[in-house]
Write an enzyme that holds these catalytic residues in place. Sequence first.
Site, PDB file in Angstrom:
ATOM      1  N   ASP A 152     -35.548 -21.540  28.821  1.00  0.00           N
ATOM      2  CA  ASP A 152     -36.318 -22.792  28.986  1.00  0.00           C
ATOM      3  C   ASP A 152     -35.400 -24.150  29.409  1.00  0.00           C
ATOM      4  O   ASP A 152     -34.375 -24.491  28.560  1.00  0.00           O
ATOM      5  CB  ASP A 152     -36.833 -23.277  27.515  1.00  0.00           C
ATOM      6  CG  ASP A 152     -37.794 -24.411  27.716  1.00  0.00           C
ATOM      7  OD1 ASP A 152     -37.833 -25.104  28.507  1.00  0.00           O
ATOM      8  OD2 ASP A 152     -38.371 -24.763  26.822  1.00  0.00           O
ATOM      9  N   GLU A 199     -46.456 -24.413  26.105  1.00  0.00           N
ATOM     10  CA  GLU A 199     -45.385 -24.732  25.527  1.00  0.00           C
ATOM     11  C   GLU A 199     -45.358 -25.953  24.782  1.00  0.00           C
ATOM     12  O   GLU A 199     -44.791 -26.499  23.804  1.00  0.00           O
ATOM     13  CB  GLU A 199     -44.085 -24.241  25.927  1.00  0.00           C
ATOM     14  CG  GLU A 199     -42.885 -24.310  25.185  1.00  0.00           C
ATOM     15  CD  GLU A 199     -41.918 -25.501  25.240  1.00  0.00           C
ATOM     16  OE1 GLU A 199     -41.265 -25.663  24.445  1.00  0.00           O
ATOM     17  OE2 GLU A 199     -42.278 -26.484  26.048  1.00  0.00           O
ATOM     18  N   GLU A 200     -45.411 -26.968  25.935  1.00  0.00           N
ATOM     19  CA  GLU A 200     -45.280 -28.284  25.650  1.00  0.00           C
ATOM     20  C   GLU A 200     -46.355 -29.011  24.551  1.00  0.00           C
ATOM     21  O   GLU A 200     -45.922 -30.117  24.173  1.00  0.00           O
ATOM     22  CB  GLU A 200     -45.507 -28.973  27.010  1.00  0.00           C
ATOM     23  CG  GLU A 200     -44.640 -28.741  27.965  1.00  0.00           C
ATOM     24  CD  GLU A 200     -42.996 -29.224  27.742  1.00  0.00           C
ATOM     25  OE1 GLU A 200     -42.565 -29.824  26.718  1.00  0.00           O
ATOM     26  OE2 GLU A 200     -42.300 -28.916  28.588  1.00  0.00           O
ATOM     27  N   HIS A 242     -39.117 -34.574  31.184  1.00  0.00           N
ATOM     28  CA  HIS A 242     -40.596 -35.004  30.896  1.00  0.00           C
ATOM     29  C   HIS A 242     -40.696 -35.883  31.443  1.00  0.00           C
ATOM     30  O   HIS A 242     -41.660 -36.955  31.439  1.00  0.00           O
ATOM     31  CB  HIS A 242     -40.476 -35.208  29.241  1.00  0.00           C
ATOM     32  CG  HIS A 242     -40.788 -33.905  28.692  1.00  0.00           C
ATOM     33  ND1 HIS A 242     -40.950 -33.756  27.170  1.00  0.00           N
ATOM     34  CD2 HIS A 242     -40.579 -32.510  29.086  1.00  0.00           C
ATOM     35  CE1 HIS A 242     -40.943 -32.422  26.846  1.00  0.00           C
ATOM     36  NE2 HIS A 242     -40.577 -31.884  28.211  1.00  0.00           N
TER      37      HIS A 242
END
Length: 289
Positions: A160, A131-132, A249
Site C-alpha cells: 500500500d 480500504e479507505e 489523499h
Amino acid sequence: SPDLSITNVTAHLQQLQSIATANGGNRATGRPGYKASLDWVKAKLDAAGYTTQVQQFSTSSGTSYNLVADWPGGDAEHVVMTGAHLDSVSAGPGINDNGTGSAAILEAALAWAASGNTAKNHLRFAWWGAEEQGLLGSNHYMRNLSTADKDRIDLYMNYDMVGSPNPGYFVYDDNPVGNGARDAMTAYYTSKGIPWEYIDVQGRSDHASFRSYGIATTGMYSGGETTKTSAQASKWGGTAGQAFDPCYHRSCDTISNINTTALDRNLDMIGHMVWLYADKDFGTTLPPT
Ligand code: PHE
Ligand code: ZN
Ligand code: ZN
Ligand code: ZN
C-alpha cells in the site's frame, strides 16, 4: 529473482489514471471508477490464466468489491497471499495510494503466469475494496473465510503506497509469527544497497485484517503525510522537511505523483518475495487430533 517490468507497471498506472479521469477523477468506493478499475484488473488476470472471484459487499459509501485471483496448482494447504487495496479516496485518482501497490502486484501476478514456473505453495493475489473506509474489503474477506481456509494461509504480504514521490523504505510486520518474511524483505533491500527502516504502521492497512487472526504478515510503505527528516534525506535522498507524499489523499495524487526509481526497486522487491515464498518450505501441518 525476476526483474519485473517497470514499463508495464507504468502502463498499468496510466490505465488507472485514465479510468479515474473518465469517471469524475477518482476510483473511490461506490463510484464508477472503482468498479471500472476492478473489471480492468480482472480481465488481465483472466487472460493470463488465473481463477478469479469477485466478492461483493456493501458499505455506507455504496457497494464495493474484492477481487481474488488464484494461480492453479501448488499445495492448497500452504497458501501465500499478496494483496493491495484498489480503491482511492474520493478526492483524487489514488495513483500512489494505491495504484502503485495494485499495479505492482498485478505485474508480479502476470509475470508469474508468464514464467512457466510451478510453485510448491499455492499463490493467491487480492485487490481489496473499501480500504479507505476502514479496511472493509480485507475484513469482509477474512470474516467470510472458513477457519480451515484461514489456517491454510501461511503468509499475507501487503503493498500500500510503494512509489511515493519523496520516498522512504519502511518495512513493517505487525505480527510476531512472521515466517521470516520481514527479514527476507530487509535482506533483499540490504543486498541491493537500499537503506530501510522498520515502522509500526499501527494497523493502518489491510495486513491488519490478517494479523488479527494470527496470520503472518509483512509489507512495505514508501511514506505518506509525515515529513522526511534530514537524517532520512541523507540516506534516501529527496527533500528533508517535506512529506514523503505531499499529495496523500489529495486530488494531485496523479500519474505525476510517483518516484519511478522507488517504484521500480519496490516492484523487484515484490517479485523477489513472491518468487521466494512460492517455494518456501513451511513444514508439515499436522491434521487436528
Ligand atoms: N493505509 C493508508 C491509506 O491507504 C496508508 C498506509 C499504508 C499507512 C501503509 C501505513 C502503512 O491511506
Ligand atoms: Zn501452511
Ligand atoms: Zn489512503
Ligand atoms: Zn492506501
